[in-house]
Structures are given as C-alpha cells and as structure tokens.
Design a protein around this motif. Structure first.
Motif, mmCIF file in Angstrom:
data_model
loop_
_atom_site.group_PDB
_atom_site.id
_atom_site.type_symbol
_atom_site.label_atom_id
_atom_site.label_comp_id
_atom_site.label_asym_id
_atom_site.label_seq_id
_atom_site.Cartn_x
_atom_site.Cartn_y
_atom_site.Cartn_z
ATOM 1 N N ALA A 35 0.516 -0.871 -0.011
ATOM 2 C CA ALA A 35 0.103 -0.114 -0.222
ATOM 3 C C ALA A 35 1.029 1.357 -0.253
ATOM 4 O O ALA A 35 2.358 1.192 0.261
ATOM 5 C CB ALA A 35 -1.000 -0.157 2.045
ATOM 6 N N TRP A 36 0.178 1.896 -0.719
ATOM 7 C CA TRP A 36 0.941 4.295 -0.655
ATOM 8 C C TRP A 36 0.179 4.528 0.869
ATOM 9 O O TRP A 36 -1.151 4.400 1.114
ATOM 10 C CB TRP A 36 0.761 4.403 -1.593
ATOM 11 C CG TRP A 36 1.766 3.781 -2.267
ATOM 12 C CD1 TRP A 36 1.951 2.319 -3.647
ATOM 13 C CD2 TRP A 36 3.648 4.424 -2.426
ATOM 14 N NE1 TRP A 36 2.924 2.740 -4.169
ATOM 15 C CE2 TRP A 36 3.700 3.278 -3.516
ATOM 16 C CE3 TRP A 36 4.037 5.154 -1.479
ATOM 17 C CZ2 TRP A 36 5.253 3.728 -4.122
ATOM 18 C CZ3 TRP A 36 5.017 5.312 -2.060
ATOM 19 C CH2 TRP A 36 5.995 4.193 -2.735
ATOM 20 N N HIS A 37 0.929 5.277 1.599
ATOM 21 C CA HIS A 37 0.013 6.256 2.316
ATOM 22 C C HIS A 37 0.498 8.097 2.274
ATOM 23 O O HIS A 37 1.877 7.442 1.873
ATOM 24 C CB HIS A 37 0.500 5.769 4.025
ATOM 25 C CG HIS A 37 -0.034 4.479 4.189
ATOM 26 N ND1 HIS A 37 -1.976 3.986 5.328
ATOM 27 C CD2 HIS A 37 0.053 3.346 3.924
ATOM 28 C CE1 HIS A 37 -1.707 2.958 5.349
ATOM 29 N NE2 HIS A 37 -0.471 1.825 4.546
ATOM 30 N N ARG A 38 -0.190 8.422 2.652
ATOM 31 C CA ARG A 38 0.669 9.873 3.150
ATOM 32 C C ARG A 38 0.171 10.495 3.771
ATOM 33 O O ARG A 38 -0.977 10.695 4.357
ATOM 34 C CB ARG A 38 0.001 10.819 1.840
ATOM 35 C CG ARG A 38 -1.492 11.141 1.981
ATOM 36 C CD ARG A 38 -1.529 12.105 0.086
ATOM 37 N NE ARG A 38 -3.221 11.793 0.114
ATOM 38 C CZ ARG A 38 -3.657 12.570 -1.000
ATOM 39 N NH1 ARG A 38 -2.852 13.090 -2.319
ATOM 40 N NH2 ARG A 38 -5.182 13.293 -1.027
ATOM 41 N N LEU A 47 -4.486 6.416 4.349
ATOM 42 C CA LEU A 47 -3.970 5.389 2.810
ATOM 43 C C LEU A 47 -5.187 5.901 1.749
ATOM 44 O O LEU A 47 -5.258 6.833 1.305
ATOM 45 C CB LEU A 47 -4.917 4.241 3.341
ATOM 46 C CG LEU A 47 -5.261 1.968 2.141
ATOM 47 C CD1 LEU A 47 -3.257 2.740 2.311
ATOM 48 C CD2 LEU A 47 -6.337 2.403 2.477
ATOM 49 N N VAL A 48 -3.667 5.902 0.669
ATOM 50 C CA VAL A 48 -3.883 6.363 -0.770
ATOM 51 C C VAL A 48 -4.673 5.242 -1.933
ATOM 52 O O VAL A 48 -5.618 4.988 -2.076
ATOM 53 C CB VAL A 48 -2.612 7.117 -1.004
ATOM 54 C CG1 VAL A 48 -2.761 7.337 -2.984
ATOM 55 C CG2 VAL A 48 -2.328 7.599 -0.326
ATOM 56 N N ALA A 91 2.672 16.110 -0.348
ATOM 57 C CA ALA A 91 2.347 15.362 1.257
ATOM 58 C C ALA A 91 3.540 14.001 1.014
ATOM 59 O O ALA A 91 4.344 13.977 -0.119
ATOM 60 C CB ALA A 91 1.284 14.625 1.360
ATOM 61 N N VAL A 92 3.747 13.679 2.464
ATOM 62 C CA VAL A 92 5.590 12.570 1.746
ATOM 63 C C VAL A 92 4.534 11.502 1.588
ATOM 64 O O VAL A 92 3.752 11.225 2.556
ATOM 65 C CB VAL A 92 5.992 12.801 3.343
ATOM 66 C CG1 VAL A 92 7.292 11.460 3.354
ATOM 67 C CG2 VAL A 92 6.719 14.248 3.744
ATOM 68 N N TYR A 93 5.145 10.708 0.828
ATOM 69 C CA TYR A 93 3.999 9.445 0.329
ATOM 70 C C TYR A 93 5.288 7.958 1.048
ATOM 71 O O TYR A 93 6.233 8.444 0.710
ATOM 72 C CB TYR A 93 3.902 8.986 -0.927
ATOM 73 C CG TYR A 93 2.961 9.979 -1.808
ATOM 74 C CD1 TYR A 93 2.925 10.925 -1.340
ATOM 75 C CD2 TYR A 93 1.959 9.382 -1.368
ATOM 76 C CE1 TYR A 93 1.761 12.205 -2.216
ATOM 77 C CE2 TYR A 93 0.627 10.132 -2.145
ATOM 78 C CZ TYR A 93 0.686 12.133 -2.256
ATOM 79 O OH TYR A 93 0.374 12.973 -2.507
ATOM 80 N N SER A 94 4.550 7.269 1.495
ATOM 81 C CA SER A 94 4.990 6.089 2.412
ATOM 82 C C SER A 94 4.714 5.105 1.859
ATOM 83 O O SER A 94 3.617 5.111 1.904
ATOM 84 C CB SER A 94 5.720 5.935 4.113
ATOM 85 O OG SER A 94 6.190 7.260 4.376
ATOM 86 N N GLN A 107 10.429 5.067 4.438
ATOM 87 C CA GLN A 107 11.073 6.054 5.458
ATOM 88 C C GLN A 107 10.449 7.336 4.882
ATOM 89 O O GLN A 107 10.245 8.286 5.268
ATOM 90 C CB GLN A 107 12.632 6.274 4.823
ATOM 91 C CG GLN A 107 12.623 6.745 3.910
ATOM 92 C CD GLN A 107 12.792 5.944 2.669
ATOM 93 O OE1 GLN A 107 12.705 4.878 2.319
ATOM 94 N NE2 GLN A 107 12.975 7.066 0.844
ATOM 95 N N GLY A 108 9.509 7.269 3.417
ATOM 96 C CA GLY A 108 8.805 8.380 2.611
ATOM 97 C C GLY A 108 9.655 8.338 1.265
ATOM 98 O O GLY A 108 10.560 8.460 1.494
ATOM 99 N N THR A 109 8.639 9.662 0.419
ATOM 100 C CA THR A 109 9.382 10.077 -0.044
ATOM 101 C C THR A 109 8.527 11.833 -0.524
ATOM 102 O O THR A 109 7.157 11.452 -0.304
ATOM 103 C CB THR A 109 9.857 9.619 -1.783
ATOM 104 O OG1 THR A 109 10.448 10.359 -2.338
ATOM 105 C CG2 THR A 109 7.970 9.030 -2.100
#
Length: 115
Positions: A35-38, A47-48, A91-94, A107-109
């Motif tokens: 999954a991807w979150h932001r 939750l994206v 946002a920061v996407y993790s 760690q996020g981007t």
C-alpha cells in the motif's frame, strides 16, 4: 531484516504526473498486501491505495481515477502512478508491505505539487 525503499518523489506542477516506486529487500519469503500512504504536517496519515498479492486494488476517494497502484511480485515492488496532480496531493508518501503478518514501512518520499 526487511527494508522498504521508496523513490520517484519530487516537485511537479499542478496537472502533472509522477510515478513512485517502492522495493522491498531483506529476508523476504512472501509479500502480502502492499500500500501507499501519505501524510501532511498536522494531518493524520491517509491510506492512498492498496493492492493485494492477487492484484485486487482499493483507493481513497480523493485519488480515484487519477492514481493507479500496481505491483511486481518478482521484484517485491509496488508502484504508484499519479496523474493530474493537484496541490492537495502534496505530502510525504510512504509504502507499506505486509510480510508474514508484520507491517513494514518505508522512510517516505516527498511529493510537492505547485499551483
């Protein structure tokens, strides 16, 4: 030890596109859900998009029709194609991966969309 490494974030103008990648490495026997979150400063994590090992997907209402999540099980990787980006997507996407019942986080981007 499992590590998730994201890449592909950056600065883009409103209406533009970005593709995020996340690769899992380490002692991996089987990767389940991905999954991807932001998260933005002062806001809860959202939750994206998510994808099961079998390929079933789900999306937040705010990104439906614009974002596409996919995975490559041979590479233990997950991707997020983001189109028609708006400043609200900043946002920061993790990424996350469920491996043998444990959820691991990258760690996020940073994704920044200018108007």
């Amino acid at each position: 030890q499992v590590q998730l490494v994201e890449s592909g974030g950056g600065l883009v103008q409103s209406g533009g596109s970005l593709r995020l990648s996340c690769a899992a490495s380490g002692s991996i026997f089987s990767v389940g859900g991905l999954a991807w979150h932001r998260q933005t400063p002062g806001n809860q994590r959202e939750l994206v998009a998510g994808i099961t090992r079998g390929g079933s997907t789900n999306y937040a209402d705010s990104v439906k029709g614009r974002f596409t999540i996919s995975r490559d099980n041979t590479r233990n990787a997950v991707y997020l194609q983001m189109n028609n980006l708006t400043p609200e997507d900043t946002a920061v996407y993790s990424c996350t991966a469920v491996i043998l019942g444990t959820t691991y986080w990258g760690q996020g981007t940073q994704v920044t969309v200018s108007s």
